[in-house]
Motif scaffolding. Sequence first.
Motif, PDB file in Angstrom:
ATOM      1  N   UNK A   1       0.822  -1.216   0.000  1.00 43.06           N
ATOM      2  CA  UNK A   1       0.000   0.000   0.000  1.00 43.06           C
ATOM      3  C   UNK A   1       0.855   1.264   0.000  1.00 43.06           C
ATOM      4  N   UNK A   2       1.958   1.223  -0.711  1.00 43.02           N
ATOM      5  CA  UNK A   2       2.839   2.388  -0.807  1.00 43.02           C
ATOM      6  C   UNK A   2       2.437   3.235  -2.002  1.00 43.02           C
ATOM      7  N   UNK A   3       2.872   4.500  -1.989  1.00 45.62           N
ATOM      8  CA  UNK A   3       2.617   5.404  -3.105  1.00 45.62           C
ATOM      9  C   UNK A   3       3.117   4.739  -4.376  1.00 45.62           C
ATOM     10  N   UNK A   4       2.240   4.595  -5.342  1.00 49.89           N
ATOM     11  CA  UNK A   4       2.551   3.800  -6.517  1.00 49.89           C
ATOM     12  C   UNK A   4       2.488   4.656  -7.771  1.00 49.89           C
ATOM     13  N   UNK A   5       3.544   5.411  -8.008  1.00 48.14           N
ATOM     14  CA  UNK A   5       3.562   6.263  -9.192  1.00 48.14           C
ATOM     15  C   UNK A   5       4.339   5.620 -10.341  1.00 48.14           C
ATOM     16  N   UNK A   6       5.034   4.510 -10.060  1.00 49.45           N
ATOM     17  CA  UNK A   6       5.782   3.826 -11.110  1.00 49.45           C
ATOM     18  C   UNK A   6       4.858   2.908 -11.903  1.00 49.45           C
ATOM     19  N   UNK A   7       4.997   2.948 -13.208  1.00 48.80           N
ATOM     20  CA  UNK A   7       4.264   2.016 -14.057  1.00 48.80           C
ATOM     21  C   UNK A   7       5.267   1.080 -14.723  1.00 48.80           C
ATOM     22  N   UNK A   8       4.882  -0.180 -14.840  1.00 48.17           N
ATOM     23  CA  UNK A   8       5.739  -1.169 -15.474  1.00 48.17           C
ATOM     24  C   UNK A   8       5.022  -1.797 -16.656  1.00 48.17           C
ATOM     25  N   UNK A   9       5.752  -2.013 -17.753  1.00 46.77           N
ATOM     26  CA  UNK A   9       5.184  -2.800 -18.845  1.00 46.77           C
ATOM     27  C   UNK A   9       4.985  -4.236 -18.364  1.00 46.77           C
ATOM     28  N   UNK A  10       3.843  -4.801 -18.697  1.00 47.99           N
ATOM     29  CA  UNK A  10       3.501  -6.157 -18.279  1.00 47.99           C
ATOM     30  C   UNK A  10       3.323  -7.034 -19.509  1.00 47.99           C
ATOM     31  N   UNK A  11       3.863  -8.247 -19.444  1.00 44.95           N
ATOM     32  CA  UNK A  11       3.819  -9.179 -20.563  1.00 44.95           C
ATOM     33  C   UNK A  11       3.229 -10.508 -20.115  1.00 44.95           C
ATOM     34  N   UNK A  12       2.549 -11.178 -21.024  1.00 45.39           N
ATOM     35  CA  UNK A  12       2.142 -12.561 -20.805  1.00 45.39           C
ATOM     36  C   UNK A  12       3.198 -13.422 -21.493  1.00 45.39           C
ATOM     37  N   UNK A  13       3.782 -14.335 -20.732  1.00 41.66           N
ATOM     38  CA  UNK A  13       4.877 -15.163 -21.226  1.00 41.66           C
ATOM     39  C   UNK A  13       4.470 -16.626 -21.126  1.00 41.66           C
ATOM     40  N   UNK A  14       4.727 -17.372 -22.185  1.00 39.87           N
ATOM     41  CA  UNK A  14       4.387 -18.794 -22.256  1.00 39.87           C
ATOM     42  C   UNK A  14       5.638 -19.636 -22.007  1.00 39.87           C
ATOM     43  N   UNK A  15       5.488 -20.638 -21.132  1.00 35.84           N
ATOM     44  CA  UNK A  15       6.563 -21.565 -20.820  1.00 35.84           C
ATOM     45  C   UNK A  15       6.093 -22.976 -21.138  1.00 35.84           C
ATOM     46  N   UNK A  16       6.949 -23.756 -21.761  1.00 32.19           N
ATOM     47  CA  UNK A  16       6.623 -25.160 -22.003  1.00 32.19           C
ATOM     48  C   UNK A  16       6.777 -25.922 -20.692  1.00 32.19           C
ATOM     49  N   UNK A  17       5.796 -26.707 -20.384  1.00 35.72           N
ATOM     50  CA  UNK A  17       5.778 -27.484 -19.140  1.00 35.72           C
ATOM     51  C   UNK A  17       7.061 -28.299 -18.982  1.00 35.72           C
TER      52      UNK A  17
END
Length: 95
Positions: A53-69
């Motif tokens: 619950x800290x001040x959250x002014x940073x934005x991060x790029x988010x990716x969906x990544x696929x991994x083979x089992x």
Amino acid sequence: MTEAQEFQIGQMVNVKNVCSSKHHRVPLYLKGKTGKVTEYLGLVDNPELSAYSKDNTELYPLYRVCFEHRSLWDGEQNMEIYADLAEKWLCKVEV
């Protein structure tokens, strides 16, 4: 690809194998593993700050990544696992 986006769809990435004593959103079984970017999910609040619950002014790029089992646990499985990971936890695969 936007200015904030470092990785492209289809690009192979490594998950950084960094230990952290603080809260972070990377499953241990994915650290040090290689996967393929399947989707760019946009800019999101830093989940590591949100958890406290800290001040959250940073934005991060988010990716969906696929991994083979089989690349995670060996064996003959043909299944895939998807994880949504912040760009700061990913790096390019060196060839």
